[in-house]
Design an enzyme around this catalytic site. Structure first.
Site, PDB file in Angstrom:
ATOM      1  N   ASN A   2      -6.368  -7.955  24.986  1.00  0.00           N
ATOM      2  CA  ASN A   2      -6.396  -8.292  23.708  1.00  0.00           C
ATOM      3  C   ASN A   2      -8.015  -8.091  23.069  1.00  0.00           C
ATOM      4  O   ASN A   2      -8.465  -9.213  22.732  1.00  0.00           O
ATOM      5  CB  ASN A   2      -5.652  -9.182  22.936  1.00  0.00           C
ATOM      6  CG  ASN A   2      -5.735  -9.188  21.552  1.00  0.00           C
ATOM      7  OD1 ASN A   2      -5.873  -8.224  20.900  1.00  0.00           O
ATOM      8  ND2 ASN A   2      -5.295 -10.275  20.972  1.00  0.00           N
ATOM      9  N   HIS A  40      -1.852  -6.389  20.574  1.00  0.00           N
ATOM     10  CA  HIS A  40      -2.871  -6.216  21.198  1.00  0.00           C
ATOM     11  C   HIS A  40      -3.680  -5.108  20.470  1.00  0.00           C
ATOM     12  O   HIS A  40      -3.215  -4.099  19.896  1.00  0.00           O
ATOM     13  CB  HIS A  40      -2.813  -5.392  22.511  1.00  0.00           C
ATOM     14  CG  HIS A  40      -1.936  -6.398  23.431  1.00  0.00           C
ATOM     15  ND1 HIS A  40      -2.652  -7.500  24.147  1.00  0.00           N
ATOM     16  CD2 HIS A  40      -0.538  -6.388  23.533  1.00  0.00           C
ATOM     17  CE1 HIS A  40      -1.591  -8.138  24.614  1.00  0.00           C
ATOM     18  NE2 HIS A  40      -0.503  -7.598  24.534  1.00  0.00           N
ATOM     19  N   THR A  41      -5.123  -5.082  20.416  1.00  0.00           N
ATOM     20  CA  THR A  41      -5.914  -4.065  19.570  1.00  0.00           C
ATOM     21  C   THR A  41      -5.718  -2.979  20.457  1.00  0.00           C
ATOM     22  O   THR A  41      -6.631  -2.984  21.375  1.00  0.00           O
ATOM     23  CB  THR A  41      -7.266  -4.699  19.350  1.00  0.00           C
ATOM     24  OG1 THR A  41      -7.153  -6.017  18.705  1.00  0.00           O
ATOM     25  CG2 THR A  41      -7.990  -3.756  18.439  1.00  0.00           C
ATOM     26  N   THR A  42      -5.150  -1.967  20.142  1.00  0.00           N
ATOM     27  CA  THR A  42      -5.178  -0.703  20.974  1.00  0.00           C
ATOM     28  C   THR A  42      -6.061   0.386  20.525  1.00  0.00           C
ATOM     29  O   THR A  42      -6.654   1.201  21.332  1.00  0.00           O
ATOM     30  CB  THR A  42      -3.881  -0.108  20.944  1.00  0.00           C
ATOM     31  OG1 THR A  42      -3.149   0.053  19.637  1.00  0.00           O
ATOM     32  CG2 THR A  42      -3.024  -0.871  22.016  1.00  0.00           C
ATOM     33  N   SER A  43      -6.238   0.103  19.223  1.00  0.00           N
ATOM     34  CA  SER A  43      -7.196   1.169  18.546  1.00  0.00           C
ATOM     35  C   SER A  43      -7.845   0.703  17.430  1.00  0.00           C
ATOM     36  O   SER A  43      -7.059  -0.172  16.580  1.00  0.00           O
ATOM     37  CB  SER A  43      -6.571   2.610  18.320  1.00  0.00           C
ATOM     38  OG  SER A  43      -5.563   2.362  17.408  1.00  0.00           O
TER      39      SER A  43
END
Lengths: 248, 236
Positions: B117, B13-16
């Site tokens: 995501n 997952h794109t967390t930052s």
């Protein structure tokens, strides 16, 4: 010609280069009752003759709304038509969900044609036994398409399919040069006149056995109701296409 | 549309974001729409890529820009271009309107957000279609808005006052350009991740025009900087 040698399934060619199963499917379309469509620069009109299986029965509907901007008229196996109708409606809904705009007409007809062609190239399937007249409006303009069980599709200025449709096509050949500039009312009257050419001598047009659908740049698809049909059929008596020429 | 992370089964997952682009400012004007971005992609606080074109032409009359993760920007450009190419396949000459792209991107962003995501972007779609100006914003959650002016990132905080005072929806192209230049001047002063080289692009009835990058005027020769009279040297 020993047709029966080559007509068992779709995966057999005849020596003359024909797929007989596909041709037989097109015969089924010719057995259906007549439906026709004609367009001007602003509107499309679909007219069809509804069949009544018996005195006790209702009349079989032949026109279906696909979306606000698109409708079909069918000739042939109604059950097959329902499958295609459902497919077209689903595609339009999905397109609207994704893009928030109307499915381009030609593109949907292409998809239906692809689906139909698929059925003509398999040993285990049969072609759809229905021809559609697809009327629609999109940014490219006003459209009338015909689809065939073979998977071909064509764009028309006016077209009639089904039983005794040649009579209606003959009418069109005489008058289609007027359609481009016709008003909606004139288009409807032309459509009804064409259908009148195709009915049997002992039949008559009335608001029960005729179905008229209209579509326009500012007009969502709508059926004419019983009263409007009665009025238009009454106007047929005095309708003279020649007077339209004098106007131009 | 399947992303590699979904295929491999390793759910990432794109967390930052890693490489990010700065604010986007978009306005309508009399005869079209104009979009401005700076030409910087930052690697955190480091101004790494200083000459990046962050405005993409999607079709003849649509342009796209976004702030946020730059790799997501590049991916979105590919996906939007795919839609335009499908017109060739269907042979019908029907091209999506700018609004179609906006809605498509909103659907896509929402789908990705629901899978936790997201496309780490604030997207701006701008176009001119059938005589009508179109400006759409799609954010990281898939929220979709159409508006006469759009600002993303820090521009939403610093520039709305400038836009409110100096712009109206029927101004000329040059007036709109001046407003955007003024906004980026302020952003360069106040936003640590901003850059003084900007790029403007506008869409009008003739189609999309993306201009060459330009440097905003900045002034550093203030007397206060030079003389530093108020500062005292601290001594032990």
């Amino acid at each position: 010609m020993l047709k029966h040698l080559y007509d068992t399934d779709c995966v057999t060619w005849s020596p003359q280069g024909k797929l007989f199963q596909v041709e037989y499917a097109m015969e089924a379309v010719k057995q259906g009752s007549i439906c026709l469509g004609l367009k001007s620069s602003e509107n499309v009109v679909l007219c069809s003759l509804k069949r009544q299986p018996s005195e006790l029965a209702g009349y079989q509907e032949k026109q279906f709304k696909i979306d606000d901007h698109m409708a079909i008229a069918i000739a042939g196996l109604t059950a097959d038509a329902r499958v295609l109708c459902k497919y077209m409606r689903t595609e339009c809904l999905e397109y609207k969900y994704t893009y928030e705009s109307h499915h381009p007409v030609g593109r949907l007809v292409f998809k239906v044609a692809e689906k139909s062609q698929h059925k003509t190239q398999s040993g285990a399937k049969r072609p759809y036994g229905v021809g559609l007249l697809v009327a629609g409006i999109d940014p490219n303009g006003v459209h009338l398409f015909e689809t065939c069980p073979s998977g071909n599709y064509y764009e028309y200025k006016c077209q009639a399919i089904g039983s005794r449709s040649q009579a209606a096509r003959t009418y069109f050949e005489s008058w289609f040069h007027l359609f481009e500039k016709s008003t909606l009312e004139q288009l409807i009257l032309h459509g009804l006149s064409a259908i009148k050419k195709a009915i049997m001598e002992d039949e008559e047009l009335n608001e029960k056995n005729v179905e008229v659908g209209i579509l326009g740049k500012n007009q969502k698809f709508a059926h004419l109701n019983a009263q409007e049909l009665k009025d238009y059929i009454a106007k047929l008596e005095g309708f003279n296409p020649n007077s339209q020429i004098q106007q131009e | 549309m399947i992303f590699n992370s979904e295929i491999s089964g390793q759910q990432q997952h794109t967390t930052s974001p890693v490489v990010t682009g700065g604010s986007v400012i978009a306005l309508v004007y009399n005869g079209g729409v104009i979009v401005g971005t700076d030409t910087l992609c930052s690697y955190g606080s480091m101004a790494t890529f200083k000459n990046v074109q962050k405005i993409a032409q999607i079709s003849k009359n649509t342009i796209y820009a976004s702030s946020g993760e730059f790799s997501d920007f590049q991916q979105v450009v590919k996906e939007l271009a795919k839609i335009d190419r499908s017109a060739l396949q269907y042979d019908d000459g029907v091209h999506p309107s700018p609004k179609d792209y906006g809605n498509f991107l909103a659907r896509l962003s929402y789908k990705k957000r629901c899978k936790i995501n997201p496309l780490y972007l604030q997207n701006v779609i701008a176009g001119f279609h059938n005589g009508e100006r179109y400006l759409g914003l799609v954010d990281i959650y898939g929220t979709y808005l159409e508006s006469n002016f759009i600002t993303t990132g820090f521009a939403s905080y610093f520039c709305k006052a400038i836009i409110a005072n100096y712009w109206n929806e029927n101004c000329t192209l040059d007036q709109a350009k001046q407003v955007i230049r003024e906004c980026f001047k302020v952003l360069f002063c106040r936003d640590c991740r901003a850059h003084d080289v900007i790029q403007l692009a506008y869409v009008d009835a003739q189609g999309a025009h993306i201009e060459e990058p330009e440097r905003v005027e900045t002034k550093w020769d203030f007397n206060g900087f030079k003389s530093r009279a108020n500062e005292k040297l601290h001594t032990q």
